[in-house]
Design a protein around this motif. Structure first.
Motif, PDB file in Angstrom:
ATOM      1  N   LEU A 269       0.847  -1.187   0.000  1.00 51.64           N
ATOM      2  CA  LEU A 269       0.000   0.000   0.000  1.00 51.64           C
ATOM      3  C   LEU A 269       0.885   1.241   0.000  1.00 51.64           C
ATOM      4  N   TYR A 270       0.441   2.269  -0.724  1.00 50.58           N
ATOM      5  CA  TYR A 270       1.196   3.529  -0.790  1.00 50.58           C
ATOM      6  C   TYR A 270       0.253   4.680  -0.472  1.00 50.58           C
ATOM      7  N   PHE A 271       0.754   5.638   0.289  1.00 51.31           N
ATOM      8  CA  PHE A 271      -0.082   6.776   0.667  1.00 51.31           C
ATOM      9  C   PHE A 271       0.610   8.103   0.364  1.00 51.31           C
ATOM     10  N   ALA A 272      -0.246   9.139   0.224  1.00 56.16           N
ATOM     11  CA  ALA A 272       0.192  10.538   0.038  1.00 56.16           C
ATOM     12  C   ALA A 272       1.124  10.639  -1.180  1.00 56.16           C
TER      13      ALA A 272
ATOM     14  N   ALA B 212       4.887   0.623   7.524  1.00 60.17           N
ATOM     15  CA  ALA B 212       4.068  -0.156   8.455  1.00 60.17           C
ATOM     16  C   ALA B 212       3.968  -1.575   7.913  1.00 60.17           C
TER      17      ALA B 212
ATOM     18  N   GLN C 246      -0.125  -3.144   9.519  1.00 51.40           N
ATOM     19  CA  GLN C 246      -0.791  -2.012  10.175  1.00 51.40           C
ATOM     20  C   GLN C 246      -0.160  -1.601  11.495  1.00 51.40           C
ATOM     21  N   ARG C 247       1.145  -1.896  11.631  1.00 51.72           N
ATOM     22  CA  ARG C 247       1.916  -1.363  12.760  1.00 51.72           C
ATOM     23  C   ARG C 247       3.174  -0.717  12.219  1.00 51.72           C
ATOM     24  N   HIS C 248       3.578   0.414  12.830  1.00 52.18           N
ATOM     25  CA  HIS C 248       4.826   1.052  12.419  1.00 52.18           C
ATOM     26  C   HIS C 248       5.975   0.055  12.536  1.00 52.18           C
TER      27      HIS C 248
ATOM     28  N   GLU D  79       1.028  -7.398   4.894  1.00 53.07           N
ATOM     29  CA  GLU D  79       0.594  -6.138   4.277  1.00 53.07           C
ATOM     30  C   GLU D  79       1.645  -5.093   4.647  1.00 53.07           C
TER      31      GLU D  79
ATOM     32  N   ALA E 103       3.018  -1.169   4.084  1.00 55.88           N
ATOM     33  CA  ALA E 103       2.624   0.160   3.608  1.00 55.88           C
ATOM     34  C   ALA E 103       3.817   1.108   3.660  1.00 55.88           C
TER      35      ALA E 103
ATOM     36  N   PHE F 217       4.812   5.278   3.280  1.00 50.62           N
ATOM     37  CA  PHE F 217       4.190   6.611   3.315  1.00 50.62           C
ATOM     38  C   PHE F 217       5.173   7.632   3.881  1.00 50.62           C
TER      39      PHE F 217
ATOM     40  N   PRO G 181       6.352  10.711   6.561  1.00 51.87           N
ATOM     41  CA  PRO G 181       6.057  10.971   7.974  1.00 51.87           C
ATOM     42  C   PRO G 181       4.660  11.587   8.109  1.00 51.87           C
ATOM     43  N   VAL G 182       3.944  11.177   9.134  1.00 52.78           N
ATOM     44  CA  VAL G 182       2.510  11.522   9.238  1.00 52.78           C
ATOM     45  C   VAL G 182       2.318  12.991   9.612  1.00 52.78           C
ATOM     46  N   THR G 183       1.177  13.553   9.185  1.00 51.90           N
ATOM     47  CA  THR G 183       0.888  14.975   9.419  1.00 51.90           C
ATOM     48  C   THR G 183      -0.571  15.188   9.807  1.00 51.90           C
ATOM     49  N   GLY G 184      -1.089  14.309  10.680  1.00 51.67           N
ATOM     50  CA  GLY G 184      -2.484  14.478  11.098  1.00 51.67           C
ATOM     51  C   GLY G 184      -2.636  15.457  12.239  1.00 51.67           C
TER      52      GLY G 184
END
Lengths: 148, 81
Positions: free
Chosen positions: B4-7, B54, B57-59, B71, B73, B75, B77-80
């Motif tokens: 999976l790839y994000f952003a 990740a 679904q864990r870092h 799985e 992923a 991405f 660094p997160v920016t939420g």
């Protein structure tokens, strides 16, 4: 500890979330943080993307860790995704405890770790320009000070 | 293996998800394999200091071992929040 975690496109109502968190009557204190989209220059839209399933799992792990550090009765985290405008609410972290000291500290702890661990990404639109918001080192510092 | 790839990682690679039969090894070996697949992957993984990982679904770190059903992923660094 009652834990509520929601990722949603819709807005949220702080009063309704706090009412749900405290309806059992066990909590003497609730501390909450609400994050909004900050108006900066010509920012028109902020679009939030996340990693479905991991986001909820990661926030649940952070909430559990928060509950290990302070005696809490409940935690609510609501985080919005999709397109938001300056002034819009983005995130709510509300923490309930019997006493205020734990609630204040746990709220800040959970928010600091959500910033550095929960898999969300923000993309800014300014005029025709789109760019991804860069991670801030000051957020890492905020989370790391809890390790001391 | 599901990737999976994000952003901007997703934008650089040109897709958000793919299935891949990757050679056994760790995350670093998987990245080396992906970079051999094309310039889009080379671009996305050019600077690993800007990439977070990740696994299930864990870092995770670059040294995390991977199995065929994992799985993984990638991405920024997160920016939420």
């Amino acid at each position: 500890m009652k834990t509520t975690i929601r990722i949603q496109r819709e807005d949220f109502d702080l009063n309704a979330e706090v009412a749900a968190l405290t309806k059992d009557g066990e909590s003497g204190a609730v501390a909450s943080f609400t994050g909004h989209v900050r108006k900066e220059g010509d920012l028109s839209t902020l679009t939030l993307e996340h990693y479905p399933h991991m986001t909820e799992a990661e926030i649940a792990r952070l909430a559990e860790e928060t509950g290990r550090r302070w005696p809490l009765t409940g935690v609510t985290v609501v985080h919005r995704v999709g397109s938001l405008k300056p002034g819009d609410r983005i995130v709510l972290v509300a923490v309930a405890s019997q006493h205020r000291h734990a609630a204040f500290q746990a709220c800040e702890f959970l928010m600091d770790f959500l910033k550095t661990h929960a898999p969300f990404w923000k993309e800014e639109a300014r005029g025709r320009e789109h760019h991804w918001v860069e991670h801030r080192e000051s957020d890492d510092d905020a989370a790391q000070r809890w390790e001391k | 293996m599901t990737l999976l790839y994000f952003a901007w990682v997703r934008q650089k690679i040109g897709k958000g998800e793919e299935k891949l039969a990757a050679p056994a090894g760790d995350v670093a070996a998987l990245i080396a394999h992906l970079k051999s697949l094309g310039p889009n992957y080379m671009d996305a993984f050019a600077d690993l200091s800007r990439i977070r990982v990740a696994v299930n679904q864990r870092h995770a770190g670059l040294d995390a071992r991977l199995g065929p059903d994992d799985e993984v992923a990638f991405f920024p660094p997160v920016t939420g929040g």
